[in-house]
Write a protein that holds these residues in place. Structure first.
Motif, PDB file in Angstrom:
ATOM      1  N   SER A  55       0.998  -1.146   0.042  1.00 28.53           N
ATOM      2  CA  SER A  55      -0.234   0.207  -0.295  1.00 28.53           C
ATOM      3  C   SER A  55       1.082   1.277   0.317  1.00 28.53           C
ATOM      4  O   SER A  55       0.401   2.508  -0.505  1.00 28.53           O
ATOM      5  CB  SER A  55      -1.419  -0.299   1.377  1.00 28.53           C
ATOM      6  OG  SER A  55       0.160  -0.311   1.942  1.00 28.53           O
ATOM      7  N   LEU A  56       1.798   1.247   0.645  1.00 27.10           N
ATOM      8  CA  LEU A  56       2.545   2.067   0.289  1.00 27.10           C
ATOM      9  C   LEU A  56       3.228   2.365  -0.829  1.00 27.10           C
ATOM     10  O   LEU A  56       3.820   3.958  -1.141  1.00 27.10           O
ATOM     11  CB  LEU A  56       4.641   2.019   1.236  1.00 27.10           C
ATOM     12  CG  LEU A  56       3.873   2.216   2.724  1.00 27.10           C
ATOM     13  CD1 LEU A  56       4.721   1.535   4.031  1.00 27.10           C
ATOM     14  CD2 LEU A  56       3.361   3.614   3.772  1.00 27.10           C
ATOM     15  N   GLY A  65       8.616   3.500  -0.028  1.00 24.27           N
ATOM     16  CA  GLY A  65       7.698   2.179  -0.238  1.00 24.27           C
ATOM     17  C   GLY A  65       8.997   1.667   0.923  1.00 24.27           C
ATOM     18  O   GLY A  65       8.383   0.957   2.365  1.00 24.27           O
ATOM     19  N   ALA A 224      -2.698   3.464   2.256  1.00 27.05           N
ATOM     20  CA  ALA A 224      -1.586   2.988   2.841  1.00 27.05           C
ATOM     21  C   ALA A 224      -1.887   3.088   4.636  1.00 27.05           C
ATOM     22  O   ALA A 224      -1.107   2.490   5.449  1.00 27.05           O
ATOM     23  CB  ALA A 224      -0.718   3.634   2.585  1.00 27.05           C
TER      24      ALA A 224
END
Length: 244
Positions: A55-56, A65, A224
């Motif tokens: 998600s990052l 990320g 995120a």
């Protein structure tokens, strides 16, 4: 705690088991324990880490990320949060840049003049100062100048480049489009459109597309944050402390 196989983690995200192993090797998810025969044993902690990392990536990109996750695994929450803050700051800058270009396009359309409305006067910049402001190298700005994107003036006394308000606006726009994958030739054409008031409808459509991308990125950041918070709780329970 229940155990999971590499295929369990991979299947949830539609990735390969090799990708999961690669993420472990790079430190994006914690190291797995091994069975006596050498097979990896994953847990919900690993699953939460993988959700957070992927998600990052969608929100901030692969580099950031990965840096956030490795910072967490070094027990450096401050560095992880700083990286996230920088991402939010960049998104805000992108929104501000889009607003400035939209204003220029509206002015061009309404007044039908040959030059855009000047950007707010924030003073001049040297090549080093502007490079620092954008987070690029001076060599990058010189490349943009060679491509016709930037047309800075020169200090009469020293001969050094001097970037005025309109130059700074063009550099901000170039930075935004470059991160979007646009080639220098295309960016030069877009900047030229603003300068000459040509093709403003096409430019407006391009900016609308960018607005949608920035909105999607903002939503990805919220998504995120949810997964990262969940992972931090897993880390906190492992350490018997609350990292938040």
């Amino acid at each position: 705690m229940s155990t999971l196989r590499p295929t369990d983690l991979a299947r949830e995200h539609g990735i390969s088991t090799q990708a999961v192993r690669n993420y472990e090797r790079h430190g994006f998810i914690p190291l797995a324990e091994r069975t006596s025969s050498g097979y990896r044993i994953y847990t919900e902690v690993h699953a939460a880490a993988l959700r957070a990392y992927l998600s990052l990536v969608l929100a901030y990109g692969y580099a950031t990320g990965g840096q956030v996750m490795t910072a967490l695994h070094r027990d450096d929450l401050g560095e992880a949060l700083t990286l996230i803050d920088r991402g939010h700051s960049q998104l805000l800058r992108d929104r501000d840049t889009l607003d400035a270009v939209r204003t220029a396009v509206r002015h061009l359309t309404a007044e039908n003049v040959a030059a855009p409305a000047p950007a707010p006067d924030t003073g001049t910049r040297t090549v080093g100062e502007l490079a620092h402001q954008l987070g690029v190298t001076p060599a990058t700005l010189r490349n943009w100048e060679s491509a016709g994107i930037l047309t800075p003036g020169r200090d009469r006394a020293t001969g050094y480049r001097v970037f005025h308000a309109d130059d700074i606006r063009d550099a901000e726009l170039a930075h935004l489009l470059r991160r979007g994958g646009y080639l220098l030739e295309h960016i030069a054409a877009v900047v030229q459109q603003i300068r000459t008031a040509g093709g403003t409808e096409a430019l407006a459509a391009s900016l609308d597309a960018w607005q949608h991308k920035l909105t999607a990125q903002g939503l990805a950041m919220l998504h995120a944050a949810t997964h990262l918070s969940a992972y931090l709780k897993h880390l906190g329970s492992e350490n018997q402390t609350d990292p938040l």
